[in-house]
Scaffold this active site. Structure first.
Site, PDB file in Angstrom:
ATOM      1  N   ASN A   1      -3.493  22.847 -29.344  1.00  0.00           N
ATOM      2  CA  ASN A   1      -2.827  23.411 -27.965  1.00  0.00           C
ATOM      3  C   ASN A   1      -2.211  22.171 -27.233  1.00  0.00           C
ATOM      4  OD1 ASN A   1      -5.406  22.291 -27.254  1.00  0.00           O
ATOM      5  ND2 ASN A   1      -5.233  23.160 -25.295  1.00  0.00           N
TER       6      ASN A   1
ATOM      7  N   LYS B   1      -7.405  13.646 -37.956  1.00  0.00           N
ATOM      8  CA  LYS B   1      -7.444  14.908 -38.508  1.00  0.00           C
ATOM      9  C   LYS B   1      -6.784  15.842 -37.494  1.00  0.00           C
ATOM     10  CE  LYS B   1      -9.410  18.934 -38.826  1.00  0.00           C
ATOM     11  NZ  LYS B   1      -8.015  19.602 -38.912  1.00  0.00           N
TER      12      LYS B   1
ATOM     13  N   GLY C   1     -11.814  20.340 -28.879  1.00  0.00           N
ATOM     14  CA  GLY C   1     -11.349  21.971 -29.504  1.00  0.00           C
ATOM     15  C   GLY C   1     -12.896  22.604 -28.839  1.00  0.00           C
ATOM     16  N   SER C   2     -13.178  23.733 -29.525  1.00  0.00           N
ATOM     17  CA  SER C   2     -13.943  24.666 -28.967  1.00  0.00           C
ATOM     18  C   SER C   2     -15.508  24.226 -28.989  1.00  0.00           C
ATOM     19  CB  SER C   2     -14.111  25.838 -30.020  1.00  0.00           C
ATOM     20  OG  SER C   2     -14.325  25.721 -31.342  1.00  0.00           O
TER      21      SER C   2
ATOM     22  N   GLN D   1     -18.036  25.632 -30.077  1.00  0.00           N
ATOM     23  CA  GLN D   1     -18.896  26.003 -31.223  1.00  0.00           C
ATOM     24  C   GLN D   1     -18.448  24.902 -32.426  1.00  0.00           C
ATOM     25  OE1 GLN D   1     -17.145  29.391 -33.412  1.00  0.00           O
ATOM     26  NE2 GLN D   1     -18.848  30.324 -33.806  1.00  0.00           N
TER      27      GLN D   1
ATOM     28  N   GLY E   1     -17.570  21.800 -31.669  1.00  0.00           N
ATOM     29  CA  GLY E   1     -18.232  20.705 -31.065  1.00  0.00           C
ATOM     30  C   GLY E   1     -19.598  20.292 -31.439  1.00  0.00           C
TER      31      GLY E   1
ATOM     32  N   GLU F   1     -14.672  17.014 -26.228  1.00  0.00           N
ATOM     33  CA  GLU F   1     -14.082  17.794 -25.085  1.00  0.00           C
ATOM     34  C   GLU F   1     -13.872  19.162 -25.271  1.00  0.00           C
ATOM     35  OE1 GLU F   1     -13.583  16.929 -22.142  1.00  0.00           O
ATOM     36  OE2 GLU F   1     -14.060  14.798 -22.232  1.00  0.00           O
TER      37      GLU F   1
ATOM     38  N   GLN G   1      -5.027  34.710 -32.486  1.00  0.00           N
ATOM     39  CA  GLN G   1      -5.332  34.626 -31.216  1.00  0.00           C
ATOM     40  C   GLN G   1      -4.672  35.861 -30.275  1.00  0.00           C
ATOM     41  OE1 GLN G   1      -7.089  32.008 -29.607  1.00  0.00           O
ATOM     42  NE2 GLN G   1      -6.849  33.219 -27.918  1.00  0.00           N
TER      43      GLN G   1
ATOM     44  N   GLU H   1     -14.514  32.032 -22.512  1.00  0.00           N
ATOM     45  CA  GLU H   1     -13.181  31.377 -22.660  1.00  0.00           C
ATOM     46  C   GLU H   1     -12.454  32.388 -23.594  1.00  0.00           C
ATOM     47  OE1 GLU H   1     -12.340  27.904 -24.957  1.00  0.00           O
ATOM     48  OE2 GLU H   1     -11.320  26.968 -23.167  1.00  0.00           O
TER      49      GLU H   1
ATOM     50  N   GLU I   1     -12.272  10.471 -21.359  1.00  0.00           N
ATOM     51  CA  GLU I   1     -11.236  10.018 -21.800  1.00  0.00           C
ATOM     52  C   GLU I   1     -10.209   9.683 -20.883  1.00  0.00           C
ATOM     53  OE1 GLU I   1     -10.227  12.018 -25.876  1.00  0.00           O
ATOM     54  OE2 GLU I   1     -10.640  13.978 -24.910  1.00  0.00           O
TER      55      GLU I   1
HETATM   56  P1  NAD Z   1     -11.308  24.508 -32.973  1.00  0.00           P
HETATM   57  O1  NAD Z   1     -12.824  24.021 -32.334  1.00  0.00           O
HETATM   58  O2  NAD Z   1     -11.396  25.664 -33.695  1.00  0.00           O
HETATM   59  O3  NAD Z   1     -10.534  23.260 -33.739  1.00  0.00           O
HETATM   60  C1  NAD Z   1     -10.471  22.017 -33.091  1.00  0.00           C
HETATM   61  C2  NAD Z   1     -10.328  20.846 -34.319  1.00  0.00           C
HETATM   62  O4  NAD Z   1     -11.760  20.930 -34.991  1.00  0.00           O
HETATM   63  C3  NAD Z   1      -9.365  21.261 -35.270  1.00  0.00           C
HETATM   64  O5  NAD Z   1      -8.699  20.398 -35.866  1.00  0.00           O
HETATM   65  C4  NAD Z   1     -10.292  21.838 -36.501  1.00  0.00           C
HETATM   66  O6  NAD Z   1      -9.678  22.053 -37.918  1.00  0.00           O
HETATM   67  C5  NAD Z   1     -11.427  21.052 -36.343  1.00  0.00           C
HETATM   68  N1  NAD Z   1     -12.567  21.590 -36.893  1.00  0.00           N
HETATM   69  C6  NAD Z   1     -12.911  23.082 -37.304  1.00  0.00           C
HETATM   70  N2  NAD Z   1     -14.085  23.086 -37.920  1.00  0.00           N
HETATM   71  C7  NAD Z   1     -14.635  21.685 -38.136  1.00  0.00           C
HETATM   72  C8  NAD Z   1     -15.933  21.388 -38.319  1.00  0.00           C
HETATM   73  N3  NAD Z   1     -16.597  22.151 -38.969  1.00  0.00           N
HETATM   74  N4  NAD Z   1     -16.025  20.098 -38.432  1.00  0.00           N
HETATM   75  C9  NAD Z   1     -15.141  19.387 -38.152  1.00  0.00           C
HETATM   76  N5  NAD Z   1     -13.889  19.601 -37.277  1.00  0.00           N
HETATM   77  C10 NAD Z   1     -13.670  20.943 -37.620  1.00  0.00           C
HETATM   78  O7  NAD Z   1     -10.510  24.611 -31.663  1.00  0.00           O
HETATM   79  P2  NAD Z   1      -8.792  25.016 -31.439  1.00  0.00           P
HETATM   80  O8  NAD Z   1      -8.770  26.465 -31.634  1.00  0.00           O
HETATM   81  O9  NAD Z   1      -7.916  24.185 -32.273  1.00  0.00           O
HETATM   82  O10 NAD Z   1      -8.535  24.817 -29.947  1.00  0.00           O
HETATM   83  C11 NAD Z   1      -8.754  25.474 -28.924  1.00  0.00           C
HETATM   84  C12 NAD Z   1     -10.130  24.973 -28.146  1.00  0.00           C
HETATM   85  O11 NAD Z   1      -9.974  23.640 -27.630  1.00  0.00           O
HETATM   86  C13 NAD Z   1     -10.557  25.766 -26.914  1.00  0.00           C
HETATM   87  O12 NAD Z   1     -11.695  26.105 -26.776  1.00  0.00           O
HETATM   88  C14 NAD Z   1     -10.003  24.922 -25.761  1.00  0.00           C
HETATM   89  O13 NAD Z   1     -10.759  25.040 -24.545  1.00  0.00           O
HETATM   90  C15 NAD Z   1     -10.420  23.505 -26.622  1.00  0.00           C
HETATM   91  N6  NAD Z   1      -9.831  22.396 -25.657  1.00  0.00           N
HETATM   92  C16 NAD Z   1     -10.365  21.618 -24.796  1.00  0.00           C
HETATM   93  C17 NAD Z   1      -9.842  20.529 -24.301  1.00  0.00           C
HETATM   94  C18 NAD Z   1     -10.433  19.815 -23.473  1.00  0.00           C
HETATM   95  O14 NAD Z   1      -9.977  18.479 -23.280  1.00  0.00           O
HETATM   96  N7  NAD Z   1     -11.831  20.150 -22.939  1.00  0.00           N
HETATM   97  C19 NAD Z   1      -8.362  20.076 -24.580  1.00  0.00           C
HETATM   98  C20 NAD Z   1      -7.694  21.282 -25.373  1.00  0.00           C
HETATM   99  C21 NAD Z   1      -8.271  22.266 -25.863  1.00  0.00           C
END
Ligand code: NAD
Length: 479
Positions: free
Chosen positions: A148, A171, A224-225, A227, A229, A246, A327, A378, A457
């Protein structure tokens, strides 16, 4: 065109390729991006490991030169990279260009941080000794990013990692590899030595998982999400890797009776719907006190009518498409659930425009209750719910009634309420008469509760994650 991974100073063919499509226009192919397998990921990790001792020892001037040079190149290509970002992620062009500008400034800031890194000298409590507290690079960091903010988030992880002397295996998200590739290309042009930065595009479950499980990686910074994390944490903690996570948000925006209505509506429209609501800091819960509730709703719905939804590259568009079909489906499902649970949905229709893309009207769900899923989970789309509160105390309690704690806002003219909210809301970032989304690049970013884990960060606080502290006791042998 094909875009390769970058490992040990070489562009390398992927085990496979993934086509990157424009969500505003599915006929528009941005390119085919290499997908690493586990073996290629391991090669990148080994390269970063080998490059670490030398990069950890170069002078701050050499790190400054690479980072400052990269910042200048990004800023010079702001418009072109902004178009690429809008094309692959769907953010409206002005926001996309602004994000690229921010990435450039982040590199400039951390160029300066390389020079500013300082320690402390203290007297000892014991005679004859002095104490030094110094910071050292921590090693090889794995950086895993979401789609995003496809250039700003990689920038705010890569720049501090390099500034403080670490080497990187990066990555990016599957859905937006174009900006990541361009950023690495720029770092190469800026003179980053071989092995110091490695790009491994590919699937999270393959590349991301291999980074998390590798004993040769010292730390992981992930955005990322929740889950994902949690999955990363489960893989990293047995190896005692340093972690920075994050994750998601369910950010409240409180509107009190005494708010300036125009300010409140603009803050809510921007916070909830700009960037198609696909921001971790988006205002997804609008908590409005009884005295202003009806006027606020009328003004919001009127303002929403005037939002222009369309192709992210078009000049007169406020809100671009949702990032992909999955989405869009998820957003529509949440609206169905909200209706079934008793909410009234305004807007939210899927739109058919001139080009085939994932367009929908922003949606406001009114008459909601705290327990509804739309108030607890979310969504990550242009959907905000409205909760009615009888007074400030109830509004604050509702704001804190969530497992998340990233950003929180309040619109009020009262210094007392603003000050009380600032102190008592459970969030890492507080916005007073301003949208919950939209932050500066030189100050800490992060949240509490399930939103974040580990040090902050950005800004000079980034050093807490990207360096290790050493305490030295020195007996100079003087009488
Ligand atoms: P996601 O968790 O699906 O993916 C994020 C990253 O993790 C991607 O690069 C993905 O390929 C990788 N990933 C997926 N499975 C993995 C695994 N098993 N091991 C290691 N890496 C893996 O999230 P998304 O859909 O790309 O982004 C949306 C999410 O990100 C939302 O929940 C949003 O709130 C969050 N986000 C948080 C912040 C913050 O700073 N708090 C900022 C932006 C987005």
């Amino acid at each position: 065109m094909r875009y390769e991974n970058y490992i040990d100073g070489q562009w390398c063919e992927g085990a496979d390729y993934l086509t990157n499509l424009n969500p505003s226009d599915l006929e528009d192919v941005i390119g085919d991006y290499a997908q690493a397998d586990v073996a290629q990921t391991q090669a990148a990790i080994v390269a970063a490991r080998a490059a670490f001792p030398a990069w950890g020892d170069v002078t701050p001037q050499q790190r400054f030169d690479v980072l400052d040079g990269a910042g200048s190149l990004i800023l010079a290509r702001r418009e072109e990279l902004g178009r690429l970002l809008a094309r692959e992620e769907g953010k409206a062009l002005p926001e996309a260009i602004a994000e690229v500008g921010r990435a450039g400034q982040i590199f400039k800031f951390f160029a300066g941080e390389a020079l500013r890194l300082s320690g402390e000298i203290l007297g000892s409590v014991r005679p004859g000794l002095n104490v030094e507290v110094t910071r050292e690079p921590l090693g090889v960091v794995g950086l895993i990013t979401p789609w995003n903010f496809p250039i700003a988030i990689p920038a705010w992880k890569i720049a501090p990692a390099l500034a403080y002397g670490n080497t990187v295996v990066f990555k990016p998200a599957e859905l937006a590899p174009g900006c990541a590739w361009a950023l690495i290309d720029i770092l190469v042009e800026a003179g980053v030595p071989k092995g110091v930065v490695n790009l491994v595009m590919g699937r999270g479950a393959v590349v991301g998982q291999a980074l998390s499980e590798s004993p040769l990686i010292d730390a992981i910074s992930f955005t990322g999400s929740v889950q994902t994390g949690q999955r990363i944490a489960a893989a990293c903690l047995p190896l005692r890797k340093k972690l920075q996570l994050e994750m998601g948000g369910k950010n409240p925006m409180v509107v009190l009776d005494d708010a300036d209505l125009d300010v409140a509506v603009e803050a809510c429209i921007n916070g909830a719907f700009y960037s198609t609501g696909q921001r971790c800091t988006a205002s997804s819960r609008l908590i409005v006190t009884a005295g202003i509730h009806d006027r606020f709703l009328a003004a919001m719905l009127e303002r929403m009518e005037r939002l222009r939804i369309g192709n992210a590259l078009a000049a007169d568009v406020d809100i671009g498409p949702v990032v992909d079909a999955a989405q869009l489906r998820k957003n529509q499902e949440y609206l169905e659930v909200a209706r079934a649970e008793g909410g009234q949905v305004h807007g939210g229709e899927v739109l058919e425009l001139d080009t085939r893309g994932f367009f929908m009207r922003p949606a406001l769900v009114i008459g909601t209750e705290p327990h509804m899923r739309v108030n607890r989970e979310e969504v990550f789309g242009p959907i905000a719910s409205v909760l009615k509160a009888k007074d400030y105390a109830e509004a604050l309690a509702l704001a804190n009634d969530t497992e998340f704690g990233l950003s929180a806002g309040i619109c009020t003219r009262s210094l007392s309420y603003a000050s009380h909210f600032k102190r008592h809301v459970q969030a890492g970032m507080v916005m007073i008469n301003a949208a919950t989304a939209g932050v500066d690049y030189h100050v800490p970013f992060g949240g509490r509760k399930h939103s974040s884990y580990g040090p902050r960060e950005q800004g000079s606080h980034a050093r807490e994650f990207y360096t290790l502290v050493k305490t030295t006791y020195l007996n100079a042998g003087l009488p």
